[in-house]
Design an enzyme around this catalytic site. Structure first.
Site, PDB file in Angstrom:
ATOM      1  N   ASN A  74      -9.212  -4.635  -8.198  1.00  0.00           N
ATOM      2  CA  ASN A  74      -9.961  -4.674  -6.943  1.00  0.00           C
ATOM      3  C   ASN A  74     -10.409  -3.252  -6.651  1.00  0.00           C
ATOM      4  OD1 ASN A  74     -10.866  -4.830  -4.340  1.00  0.00           O
ATOM      5  ND2 ASN A  74      -8.898  -5.387  -3.421  1.00  0.00           N
ATOM      6  N   LYS A 110     -12.254  -2.199  -4.291  1.00  0.00           N
ATOM      7  CA  LYS A 110     -12.396  -1.910  -2.859  1.00  0.00           C
ATOM      8  C   LYS A 110     -13.721  -1.179  -2.597  1.00  0.00           C
ATOM      9  CE  LYS A 110      -7.414  -2.110  -2.496  1.00  0.00           C
ATOM     10  NZ  LYS A 110      -6.191  -1.707  -1.833  1.00  0.00           N
ATOM     11  N   HIS A 140      -7.916 -10.738   1.641  1.00  0.00           N
ATOM     12  CA  HIS A 140      -7.180  -9.502   1.355  1.00  0.00           C
ATOM     13  C   HIS A 140      -6.627  -8.915   2.655  1.00  0.00           C
ATOM     14  CE1 HIS A 140      -6.280  -5.417   0.121  1.00  0.00           C
ATOM     15  NE2 HIS A 140      -6.236  -5.887  -1.107  1.00  0.00           N
ATOM     16  N   GLU A 192      -6.529  -6.031   3.777  1.00  0.00           N
ATOM     17  CA  GLU A 192      -7.411  -5.071   4.449  1.00  0.00           C
ATOM     18  C   GLU A 192      -8.476  -5.795   5.267  1.00  0.00           C
ATOM     19  OE1 GLU A 192      -8.230  -2.875   0.897  1.00  0.00           O
ATOM     20  OE2 GLU A 192      -6.168  -2.132   0.954  1.00  0.00           O
ATOM     21  N   GLU A 244       0.586  -9.843  -2.032  1.00  0.00           N
ATOM     22  CA  GLU A 244       0.450  -8.402  -1.857  1.00  0.00           C
ATOM     23  C   GLU A 244       1.179  -7.987  -0.582  1.00  0.00           C
ATOM     24  OE1 GLU A 244      -3.190  -6.832  -4.122  1.00  0.00           O
ATOM     25  OE2 GLU A 244      -3.912  -7.453  -2.174  1.00  0.00           O
ATOM     26  N   GLY A 274      -1.292   0.691  -1.736  1.00  0.00           N
ATOM     27  CA  GLY A 274      -1.781   2.059  -1.636  1.00  0.00           C
ATOM     28  C   GLY A 274      -0.743   3.050  -1.144  1.00  0.00           C
ATOM     29  N   SER A 292       0.545  -1.175  -5.446  1.00  0.00           N
ATOM     30  CA  SER A 292       0.978  -0.016  -6.239  1.00  0.00           C
ATOM     31  C   SER A 292       1.399  -0.378  -7.664  1.00  0.00           C
ATOM     32  CB  SER A 292       2.097   0.743  -5.512  1.00  0.00           C
ATOM     33  OG  SER A 292       1.639   1.198  -4.251  1.00  0.00           O
TER      34      SER A 292
HETATM   35  P1  13P Z   1      -3.033  -0.566  -4.771  1.00  0.00           P
HETATM   36  O1  13P Z   1      -2.822  -0.987  -6.211  1.00  0.00           O
HETATM   37  O2  13P Z   1      -3.921   0.624  -4.633  1.00  0.00           O
HETATM   38  O3  13P Z   1      -1.720  -0.438  -4.045  1.00  0.00           O
HETATM   39  O4  13P Z   1      -3.837  -1.765  -4.055  1.00  0.00           O
HETATM   40  C1  13P Z   1      -3.398  -3.059  -4.197  1.00  0.00           C
HETATM   41  C2  13P Z   1      -4.431  -3.978  -3.674  1.00  0.00           C
HETATM   42  O5  13P Z   1      -4.668  -4.027  -2.470  1.00  0.00           O
HETATM   43  C3  13P Z   1      -5.173  -4.799  -4.631  1.00  0.00           C
HETATM   44  O6  13P Z   1      -5.927  -5.771  -3.985  1.00  0.00           O
END
Ligand code: 13P
Length: 253
Positions: free
Chosen positions: A11, A13, A97, A99, A169, A175, A215
């Protein structure tokens, strides 16, 4: 042993221009050209989708979008329809997601509508769920996931959801560099598989791929993938670099 083929998705982002996305996608396609035992998907930003599709269409790397709006078309400034996503070469779409839930008002109800719309348009939904740190600390993890799954999947038949992919997740692991331990993740994945069995039956529970996200790195993918109910990963930061992402895809468990 199960017969779920591992699925590892990147992803991206809100990172990379179209040109940068194409460059990374091409590199990745080269690096994983020999990989046949893992399904690989990348989800670049909308503006890069068609360009990336042209660059990877002959390769085994598949394309996904990061979101969609459920209407076919209309006066919805700034939104992207499932048809537009399909016409950009996508087979997958990430839905719900954390976010989007956190910053853009996504709810279990909108997730439900988006799943319906994805399925109606032949897109495979990658449905994200997960608890926040406060929810975990309050021992609320399973309640939250139960609600996210039941409301998100409300009204669908097992037939509708044959292809769906789930992504667990934990918000506190995204992150942050904090990964759930493989035991913590396995415990949740097992819970989710049991819940799917209750809602949709044994067959779907046995075939649904449940990804872990938060992560994920080359250093921890092997251990995560050694868990019986972890079928792949949704990778953020570490998927932006083709070499790093390829070494995740080439995990050894
Ligand atoms: P990270 O791997 O940067 O922690 O992000 C995970 C994520 O949100 C994938 O959709």
């Amino acid at each position: 042993m199960n017969n779920r083929k591992p699925f590892i998705a990147g992803n991206w982002k809100m990172y990379k221009t179209a040109a940068e996305s194409v460059e990374t996608a091409k590199k990745l396609a080269c690096l994983v050209s020999g990989v046949i035992n893992v399904d690989v998907m990348i989800a670049p930003p909308f503006t890069a989708l068609s360009h990336v599709y042209e660059a990877i269409k002959e390769s085994s790397v598949m394309l996904g979008a990061q979101n969609l709006f459920w209407e076919k078309e209309g006066a919805y400034t700034g939104e992207i329809s499932p048809g537009m996503i399909v016409s950009s070469g996508c087979r997958y779409v990430i839905i719900g997601h954390s976010e989007r839930r956190q910053y853009f008002g996504e709810t279990d109800q909108t997730v439900n509508k988006k799943i319906r719309s994805a399925l109606n348009n032949g897109l495979v939904p990658v449905i994200c769920i997960g608890e926040t740190e406060n929810e975990r600390d309050a021992a609320d993890t399973f309640n939250i996931l139960d609600k996210q799954i039941k409301m998100g999947l409300e009204g669908f038949s097992p037939y509708d959801l044959e292809q769906m992919i789930l992504a667990y997740e934990p918000v506190w692991a995204i992150g942050t560099g904090k990964t759930a331990t493989s035991d913590q993740a396995q415990e949740v994945h097992r819970f989710l598989r049991n819940l799917i069995e209750t809602l949709l039956g044994k067959k779907i529970a046995g075939s649904t791929r449940i990804l872990y996200g938060g992560s994920v790195k080359p250093e921890n993918i092997g251990e995560l993938m050694s868990m019986p109910d972890i079928d792949g990963a949704l990778v953020g930061g570490a998927s932006l670099d083709a070499e790093k992402f390829a070494s995740i895809i080439n995990f050894k468990s």
